[in-house]
Design a protein around this motif. Structure first.
Motif, PDB file in Angstrom:
ATOM      1  N   GLN A 223       0.828  -1.212   0.000  1.00  0.00           N
ATOM      2  CA  GLN A 223       0.000   0.000   0.000  1.00  0.00           C
ATOM      3  C   GLN A 223       0.859   1.257   0.000  1.00  0.00           C
ATOM      4  O   GLN A 223       0.572   2.227  -0.723  1.00  0.00           O
TER       5      GLN A 223
ATOM      6  N   CYS B 206      -6.877  -5.976  -7.203  1.00  0.00           N
ATOM      7  CA  CYS B 206      -6.639  -6.705  -5.956  1.00  0.00           C
ATOM      8  C   CYS B 206      -7.155  -8.129  -6.100  1.00  0.00           C
ATOM      9  O   CYS B 206      -8.002  -8.414  -6.947  1.00  0.00           O
TER      10      CYS B 206
ATOM     11  N   GLN C 223      -9.368  -6.950   0.276  1.00  0.00           N
ATOM     12  CA  GLN C 223      -8.169  -6.201  -0.076  1.00  0.00           C
ATOM     13  C   GLN C 223      -8.522  -4.899  -0.791  1.00  0.00           C
ATOM     14  O   GLN C 223      -7.897  -3.864  -0.553  1.00  0.00           O
ATOM     15  N   CYS C 224      -9.530  -4.934  -1.639  1.00  0.00           N
ATOM     16  CA  CYS C 224      -9.999  -3.710  -2.308  1.00  0.00           C
ATOM     17  C   CYS C 224     -10.384  -2.651  -1.276  1.00  0.00           C
ATOM     18  O   CYS C 224      -9.958  -1.502  -1.348  1.00  0.00           O
TER      19      CYS C 224
ATOM     20  N   VAL D 176      -7.363  -1.245   0.614  1.00  0.00           N
ATOM     21  CA  VAL D 176      -6.551  -0.320  -0.181  1.00  0.00           C
ATOM     22  C   VAL D 176      -7.249   1.028  -0.311  1.00  0.00           C
ATOM     23  O   VAL D 176      -6.623   2.091  -0.171  1.00  0.00           O
TER      24      VAL D 176
ATOM     25  N   MET E  73      -1.749  -5.120  -7.288  1.00  0.00           N
ATOM     26  CA  MET E  73      -1.250  -5.096  -5.923  1.00  0.00           C
ATOM     27  C   MET E  73      -0.445  -6.349  -5.597  1.00  0.00           C
ATOM     28  O   MET E  73       0.384  -6.349  -4.690  1.00  0.00           O
TER      29      MET E  73
END
Length: 463
Positions: free
Chosen positions: A230, A249, A254-255, A258, A317
């Motif tokens: 990140q 992602c 995870q989306c 972030v 990512m």
């Protein structure tokens, strides 16, 4: 002079293609269209952004018997976003014919209005496998007179688990039909699908080198320590400052993580994944397409179907689960003759995925040290545009020209500060340059559209 010369095209289609800005056919169009027009089956492999939609869309329109008001063409797509994009393209191509009706059937929206539209008939249906199967099961869609079946992005469709639905749909199609199968990659399960449902298909393969003149994608790989992705992303964004960036992602969580990190750093970002309802997804895509939200953080649901020609930066990512998925992801940049940058972050624990990509490509990847990005101070920037939401849409007969006229007429704004306009059933969206957003909002609130006052508000990611 019009140079889109493909044997068998009608003069009306040639004139329409000229009006739409088509000059020369892309390699996949050059190879596939004559075969499609001849009524033969085609299995075509070409990368995202190569012009595949026109390659089958032109053939669909040209081969229609418009006087027969029945479903003659069916296009199956893996996502609603892609289906909407394909339907728009076919409608534009269909301007060469009189009174061609194209319907979109996708999940995530009420089925009732779709049933009503189907009751009035259609020539071409574009949809996702699940919803098309629903209509077949209900008897609201019949394919007895289908002439052409198109499986668009077939590899992605199978990867997303639609094989059972696709099989059920194809089994209800007439045996005597044309089947067109378009894919960015050619894995074994796509070949098996072709063997099962196509008759002596003509293979069309457009190699990367044949398309190199159109897209220009520069790839960079950064090795970073576990958990520093990140921070590296914030450093990359601060260095590049792209008007639009798509960040991929692996998971929905995870989306969200972030997006939360970026917004806390001051960036304007939004998530796009399967846990969101369709209304929120549609609004996020409108904001992204209009450059009101420059950073879209998404799962692979967004790998196909985003109607963004000029997307300068794509970020992974972490490495994609397969070389094919990596190709789909980075294919979102470097389109329509524009240059693009694709960046992939990976930690030592995920180096095996880079090795798998090297094996598929046949050459070694030389990663850069991501430490340099960690030292960059996060420097967010102001989005180029602000999107305004007007509480009136198609049901109130609002058209793009009405909104543009209200802004450039009564509001007195120059036309070049007005961006994309999107009309929905009950609301409309218009993007304006950030510098004049306040003035545009006040003038629309105080003025009239089609002689009426509508509520107007500025929309932002997360609202």
């Amino acid at each position: 002079m019009m140079s889109f010369q493909i044997p068998g095209l009608s003069q009306a289609m040639l004139d329409n293609l000229g009006n739409l800005g088509f000059s020369q056919p892309t390699p996949v169009q050059q190879q596939a269209l004559p075969v499609v027009l001849a009524g033969q089956d085609v299995i075509a492999m070409a990368r995202t952004g190569s012009g595949k939609t026109a390659a089958f869309g032109i053939g669909l329109v040209e081969r229609l018997d418009v006087r027969r008001f029945s479903v003659q063409g069916l296009v199956l797509c893996p996502t609603r976003e892609l289906a909407d994009q394909v339907a728009r393209a076919i409608r534009e191509l269909a301007r060469s014919r009189h009174n061609v009706k194209v319907l979109t059937l996708c999940g995530g929206t009420p089925i009732g209005p779709q049933i009503g539209s189907l009751s009035h008939g259609a020539h071409i249906v574009v949809g996702t496998p699940g919803r098309v199967k629903d209509h077949l099961d209900k008897g609201t869609l019949t394919l007895d007179r289908l002439r052409t079946l198109v499986l668009d992005e077939a590899d992605r469709m199978l990867d997303m688990g639609f094989e059972e639905a696709v099989n059920a749909i194809v089994d209800r199609c007439p045996e005597r039909r044309q089947t067109l199968l378009f894919s960015a990659t050619w894995p074994d399960h796509v070949r098996r699908l072709s063997e099962r449902y196509q008759r002596d298909p003509v293979s069309v393969t457009v190699e990367e080198r044949a398309e190199a003149a159109a897209p220009a994608i520069r790839e960079t790989f950064y090795e970073v320590a576990e958990g520093q992705e990140q921070e590296a992303l914030a450093g990359l964004l601060s260095t590049q400052r792209p008007p639009s960036c798509l960040v991929f992602c692996a998971t929905r969580q995870q989306c969200d993580d972030v997006v939360l990190y970026l917004t806390r750093q001051g960036f304007t970002a939004a998530a796009l994944h399967g846990d969101m309802d369709q209304k929120d997804r549609d609004q996020v895509l409108i904001l992204f397409a209009s450059q009101s939200c420059p950073i879209l953080v998404a799962t692979d649901v967004a790998a196909r179907g985003l109607d963004i020609d000029d997307l300068p930066l794509v970020v992974n990512m972490e490495p994609a689960r397969s070389p094919e998925t990596h190709t789909h992801r980075i294919g979102r940049t470097g389109r329509a003759g524009n240059e693009g940058l694709a960046v992939t972050f990976f930690s030592p624990s995920r180096a095996h995925k880079i090795a798998r990509l090297e094996q598929a490509r046949g050459y070694e990847i030389e990663p850069l040290d991501g430490g340099a990005l960690l030292s960059v101070k996060p420097t967010p920037w102001r989005p180029a545009r602000v999107t305004l939401c007007i509480a009136g849409g198609r049901k109130e007969k609002v058209r793009p020209g009405d909104i543009l006229g209200a802004l450039t007429g009564e509001a007195g704004l120059p036309g070049d500060v007005v961006g994309k306009i999107a009309i929905q059933d009950y609301q409309s969206f218009v993007a304006v340059d950030s510098a004049v957003a306040g003035k545009a909002l006040r003038r629309l609130e105080e003025g009239r559209i089609k002689g009426r006052r509508f509520r107007v508000r500025a929309v932002s990611p997360g609202l």
